[in-house]
Design an enzyme around this catalytic site. Sequence first.
Site, mmCIF file in Angstrom:
data_model
loop_
_atom_site.group_PDB
_atom_site.id
_atom_site.type_symbol
_atom_site.label_atom_id
_atom_site.label_comp_id
_atom_site.label_asym_id
_atom_site.label_seq_id
_atom_site.Cartn_x
_atom_site.Cartn_y
_atom_site.Cartn_z
ATOM 1 N N CYS A 172 0.854 -1.190 0.000
ATOM 2 C CA CYS A 172 0.000 0.000 0.000
ATOM 3 C C CYS A 172 0.891 1.241 0.000
ATOM 4 C CB CYS A 172 -0.888 -0.014 1.237
ATOM 5 S SG CYS A 172 -1.879 1.482 1.423
ATOM 6 N N CYS A 228 0.383 3.066 3.651
ATOM 7 C CA CYS A 228 0.793 2.523 4.948
ATOM 8 C C CYS A 228 1.787 1.374 4.867
ATOM 9 C CB CYS A 228 -0.431 2.076 5.740
ATOM 10 S SG CYS A 228 -1.139 0.511 5.150
ATOM 11 N N CYS A 242 -7.500 -0.944 1.351
ATOM 12 C CA CYS A 242 -6.451 -1.479 2.214
ATOM 13 C C CYS A 242 -7.063 -1.739 3.589
ATOM 14 C CB CYS A 242 -5.301 -0.480 2.327
ATOM 15 S SG CYS A 242 -4.075 -0.951 3.576
ATOM 16 N N CYS A 263 -5.368 0.799 6.378
ATOM 17 C CA CYS A 263 -5.513 2.262 6.416
ATOM 18 C C CYS A 263 -6.722 2.759 5.628
ATOM 19 C CB CYS A 263 -4.240 2.930 5.922
ATOM 20 S SG CYS A 263 -4.062 2.905 4.130
ATOM 21 N N CYS A 277 -8.771 -5.201 -9.869
ATOM 22 C CA CYS A 277 -8.323 -4.167 -10.804
ATOM 23 C C CYS A 277 -7.835 -2.961 -9.994
ATOM 24 C CB CYS A 277 -9.513 -3.800 -11.692
ATOM 25 S SG CYS A 277 -9.084 -2.700 -13.036
HETATM 26 FE FE FE Z 1 -2.809 1.040 3.526
#
Ligand code: FE
Length: 131
Positions: free
Chosen positions: A47, A50, A96, A99, A119
């Site tokens: 990510c 984070c 995510c 976060c 996607c």
């Molecule tokens: Fe994240």
Amino acid sequence: MEKVKKTDDEWRSLLSPEAYKVTRKKGTEKAFSGEYNYNKEPGVYRCVCCGNRLFSSKDKFDSGTGWPSFVRPLEDDSVTTEDDRSFFMRRTEVLCKKCDAHLGHVFDDGPPPTGKRYCMNSVALKFERAK
Ligand code: FE
């Protein structure tokens, strides 16, 4: 799992304008514009907000859509999904798990073995090449 929480201003100052728009404001990068669309290097996609481990290069496939696509998330703690009814469509948003960054959407037209197509927006990811 401990959640990562920051204010809107904090995210804005930490991220590039493009990453901020996509991950924190549910934007979409232009098709074929992202840096990971054609990436075939072995490694892990984290990510951009984070650092949570999201996807493996082993699960990446060429969907032809112009966005990096995966058949599954890397781990149970990688992503969550939510019903998205914006833009007069019914889609499943992918976030995510750590976060709540908006990453993209998941569709049911992917290849075996899962039949799923995660996607993703390149700009929401940070690739870490396997050593
Ligand atoms: Fe994240």
